[in-house]
Enzyme design. Structure first.
Site, mmCIF file in Angstrom:
data_model
loop_
_atom_site.group_PDB
_atom_site.id
_atom_site.type_symbol
_atom_site.label_atom_id
_atom_site.label_comp_id
_atom_site.label_asym_id
_atom_site.label_seq_id
_atom_site.Cartn_x
_atom_site.Cartn_y
_atom_site.Cartn_z
ATOM 1 N N ASN A 32 0.870 -1.172 0.000
ATOM 2 C CA ASN A 32 0.000 0.000 0.000
ATOM 3 C C ASN A 32 0.904 1.218 0.000
ATOM 4 O O ASN A 32 1.742 1.361 0.886
ATOM 5 C CB ASN A 32 -0.874 -0.004 1.264
ATOM 6 C CG ASN A 32 -1.698 1.262 1.388
ATOM 7 O OD1 ASN A 32 -2.050 1.875 0.389
ATOM 8 N ND2 ASN A 32 -2.008 1.654 2.606
ATOM 9 N N GLY A 33 0.766 2.080 -1.007
ATOM 10 C CA GLY A 33 1.581 3.284 -1.060
ATOM 11 C C GLY A 33 2.075 3.551 -2.458
ATOM 12 O O GLY A 33 1.542 3.015 -3.430
ATOM 13 N N CYS A 46 -0.383 10.170 6.948
ATOM 14 C CA CYS A 46 -1.267 10.894 6.017
ATOM 15 C C CYS A 46 -2.491 11.448 6.763
ATOM 16 O O CYS A 46 -3.279 10.689 7.337
ATOM 17 C CB CYS A 46 -1.703 9.912 4.944
ATOM 18 S SG CYS A 46 -3.095 10.447 3.952
ATOM 19 N N SER A 99 -18.401 9.404 5.334
ATOM 20 C CA SER A 99 -17.257 9.856 6.122
ATOM 21 C C SER A 99 -17.445 11.233 6.771
ATOM 22 O O SER A 99 -16.612 11.638 7.573
ATOM 23 C CB SER A 99 -15.992 9.850 5.262
ATOM 24 O OG SER A 99 -16.260 10.466 4.032
ATOM 25 N N ASP A 152 -18.955 18.383 4.906
ATOM 26 C CA ASP A 152 -18.353 17.415 3.992
ATOM 27 C C ASP A 152 -16.882 17.302 4.362
ATOM 28 O O ASP A 152 -16.334 18.184 5.019
ATOM 29 C CB ASP A 152 -18.547 17.872 2.533
ATOM 30 C CG ASP A 152 -18.520 16.693 1.570
ATOM 31 O OD1 ASP A 152 -18.128 15.588 1.998
ATOM 32 O OD2 ASP A 152 -18.864 16.869 0.398
ATOM 33 N N ASP A 153 -16.233 16.209 3.945
ATOM 34 C CA ASP A 153 -14.849 16.014 4.384
ATOM 35 C C ASP A 153 -13.823 16.686 3.499
ATOM 36 O O ASP A 153 -12.710 16.948 3.915
ATOM 37 C CB ASP A 153 -14.527 14.530 4.549
ATOM 38 C CG ASP A 153 -14.970 13.740 3.368
ATOM 39 O OD1 ASP A 153 -14.583 14.091 2.245
ATOM 40 O OD2 ASP A 153 -15.739 12.771 3.559
ATOM 41 N N CYS A 175 -1.209 14.463 -4.579
ATOM 42 C CA CYS A 175 -0.540 13.530 -3.666
ATOM 43 C C CYS A 175 0.344 12.604 -4.492
ATOM 44 O O CYS A 175 -0.077 12.108 -5.521
ATOM 45 C CB CYS A 175 -1.572 12.707 -2.906
ATOM 46 S SG CYS A 175 -0.808 11.429 -1.877
ATOM 47 N N CYS A 191 1.416 14.256 7.481
ATOM 48 C CA CYS A 191 1.614 14.727 6.126
ATOM 49 C C CYS A 191 0.388 15.566 5.773
ATOM 50 O O CYS A 191 -0.741 15.124 5.954
ATOM 51 C CB CYS A 191 1.757 13.580 5.134
ATOM 52 S SG CYS A 191 1.882 14.205 3.439
ATOM 53 N N CYS A 220 -0.945 17.728 0.500
ATOM 54 C CA CYS A 220 -1.968 18.095 -0.494
ATOM 55 C C CYS A 220 -2.677 19.396 -0.117
ATOM 56 O O CYS A 220 -3.356 19.987 -0.935
ATOM 57 C CB CYS A 220 -2.952 16.947 -0.729
ATOM 58 S SG CYS A 220 -3.629 16.252 0.749
#
Ligand code: SF4
Length: 459
Positions: free
Chosen positions: A109-110, A243, A291, A353-354, A390, A442, A445
């Site tokens: 993952n990454g 992140c 979310s 909203d996120d 990102c 991090c 973004c």
């Protein structure tokens, strides 16, 4: 925000269980939100590796018969949303490599930011790549390294720059590793029968009845062999930059990242957002499912205003990103979200909203609320504005598509048709997540401060 951002992957591994494939299936199922494009499970018994992978959801790719054919006591699994290397079955993980010195399986993952120069160098030395995935680079580096297995893994990892949570299966051992910045999460747990499990998120432990032991540290490699964990660090040069979007958007609310509950941080972000950008005389606070619900509850609590379910998500519609055109994407939102008119009609609504990526989804949702009779719609975003791409495994769209790069907040507010718009500050989100833990995140973004060299990747 409805799927404008895509996380790359989720990984799950288990060591020392007769039901390794079965448990991995359930682990991956609980990580399904991290990637819906493809999945795979690789198992190992004393004699052989067996791999099965395919495109689709975990429940579509696997059935009881396929799982029963995966015999072994060690397994690694993967759910994928492709970014680096693109789609195609060759890039579906885990990847399995058969070499003269034995086989090797990898789930990742990454995103490796120096993959191009490393690949070029390896090809010059005679390596032949069978996929376009950056993950394969690690296999070639391990193959070329010499010494004990753990030394080969460490020396190979130390050449990679970027973000990773790796599960490496070889030599009847499971190696797990996390990048030296801690960009991607990775936790270890244990089953009641002693089997060790490892997962991108702790929600995978809940579903299989495993107990959380600890997080893998930035720069750490853990070898699990003969029922023992052995920790080492492939570098002393480590930082802590998990992140921020893992907390804000990707991870499940019931997961704990670095021992901090995701729902709690989102709720806290909602409270801070109210302090930073209050709306007076609110009739109702709603959140975009799923979310943004926690942040909406937090905002409502701080505002002493009623929280309500104003938007309903149709869970059985395919994810928006499957549809290729902008126009179809917009139609997709309408298919997926419905407004409960009686909740918003003639009301002054605050909608949480996120994040906002392209802005099209927010515009559509505000439109739906107004069509349903909302008197005013005030949009509050529980992340700072996304202005930079990102490079660490999250598909934030191309730079040109990032609407906060092109518009001021006032212009964006007008574009989405809201009565007011505000984003949480960087300090606000940092406080919401790490109030009692002075650690780094991090936030590249939002602010363009990338924690690694970017090599040939352009901002
Ligand atoms: S740039 Fe943004 S999405 Fe990417 S790792 Fe950093 S915080 Fe996460």
């Amino acid at each position: 925000m409805e799927q404008e951002l895509h996380e790359e992957c989720g990984v799950f591994g288990i060591y020392g269980s007769k039901n390794a494939a079965n448990i991995t299936y359930y682990g991956l199922h609980s990580l399904q939100h991290r990637g819906q494009e493809a999945t795979g499970i690789l198992v190992k018994n004393e004699h052989e590796f067996t791999l099965y992978k395919g495109e689709g959801l975990v429940s579509e790719v696997f059935n009881a018969k396929k799982i029963s054919q995966l015999n072994g006591d060690i397994a690694i699994g993967h759910v994928r949303y492709s970014t680096a290397g693109g789609g195609g079955i060759a890039n579906v993980q885990p990847l399995l490599f058969r070499t003269m010195h034995g086989s090797l399986g990898i789930a990742h993952n990454g995103n490796i930011v120096n993959s191009n120069p490393l690949k070029e160098q390896l090809e010059k030395q005679g390596s032949i790549f069978s996929s376009t995935s950056d993950t394969e680079i690690l296999a070639h580096l391990i193959k070329r390294a010499s010494g004990r297995m753990i030394d080969r893994v460490c020396i190979s990892l130390s050449q990679l720059e970027g973000s990773f949570a790796f599960l490496i299966l070889m030599d009847h051992a499971l190696f797990i590793a996390r990048d030296r910045y801690g960009l991607r999460p990775l936790s270890i747990g244990q089953m009641s029968d002693g089997a060790y499990v490892v997962a991108s998120e702790t929600c995978a432990f809940e579903v299989i009845g495993a107990k959380f032991i600890r997080d893998v540290q930035p720069g750490e490699v853990i070898r699990i062999k003969d029922g023992q964990l052995k920790s080492t660090f492939y570098t002393k040069n480590t930082t802590h930059h998990l992140c921020a979007m893992e907390y804000i958007y990707f991870s499940r609310p019931d997961s704990h990242l670095e021992k901090i509950n995701v729902h709690t941080t989102r709720k806290q972000a909602g409270k801070i957002l109210y302090e930073e950008a209050p709306v007076q005389d609110i009739d109702v606070v709603i959140g975009v499912p799923d979310s943004s619900i926690s942040a909406a509850i937090g905002y409502a609590e701080a505002a002493k205003a009623p929280y309500e379910i104003g938007l309903i998500k149709n869970k059985y519609v395919g994810r928006t990103f499957i549809q290729p055109t902008q126009q179809m994407r917009e139609q997709g939102v309408r298919m997926k979200l419905s407004v409960i008119s009686s909740i918003v009609k003639d009301k002054k609504v605050v909608m949480l909203d996120d994040s906002i990526v392209r802005g099209t989804t927010s515009k559509r949702i505000v439109g739906l609320l107004k069509e349903a009779g909302a008197k005013e719609v005030h949009v509050r975003i529980a992340s700072p504005a996304i202005r930079f791409p990102c490079f660490y495994g999250v598909d934030t769209s191309t730079v040109e598509e990032l609407i906060s790069r092109k518009m001021t907040i006032d212009q964006l507010c007008q574009y989405i048709g809201a009565d007011s718009l505000a984003f949480i500050s960087e300090k606000g989100i940092q406080t919401a997540i790490y109030k009692d833990h002075p650690q780094g995140l991090c936030m590249a973004c939002f602010n363009g401060r990338y924690v690694t060299d970017l090599y040939d990747n352009e901002v």
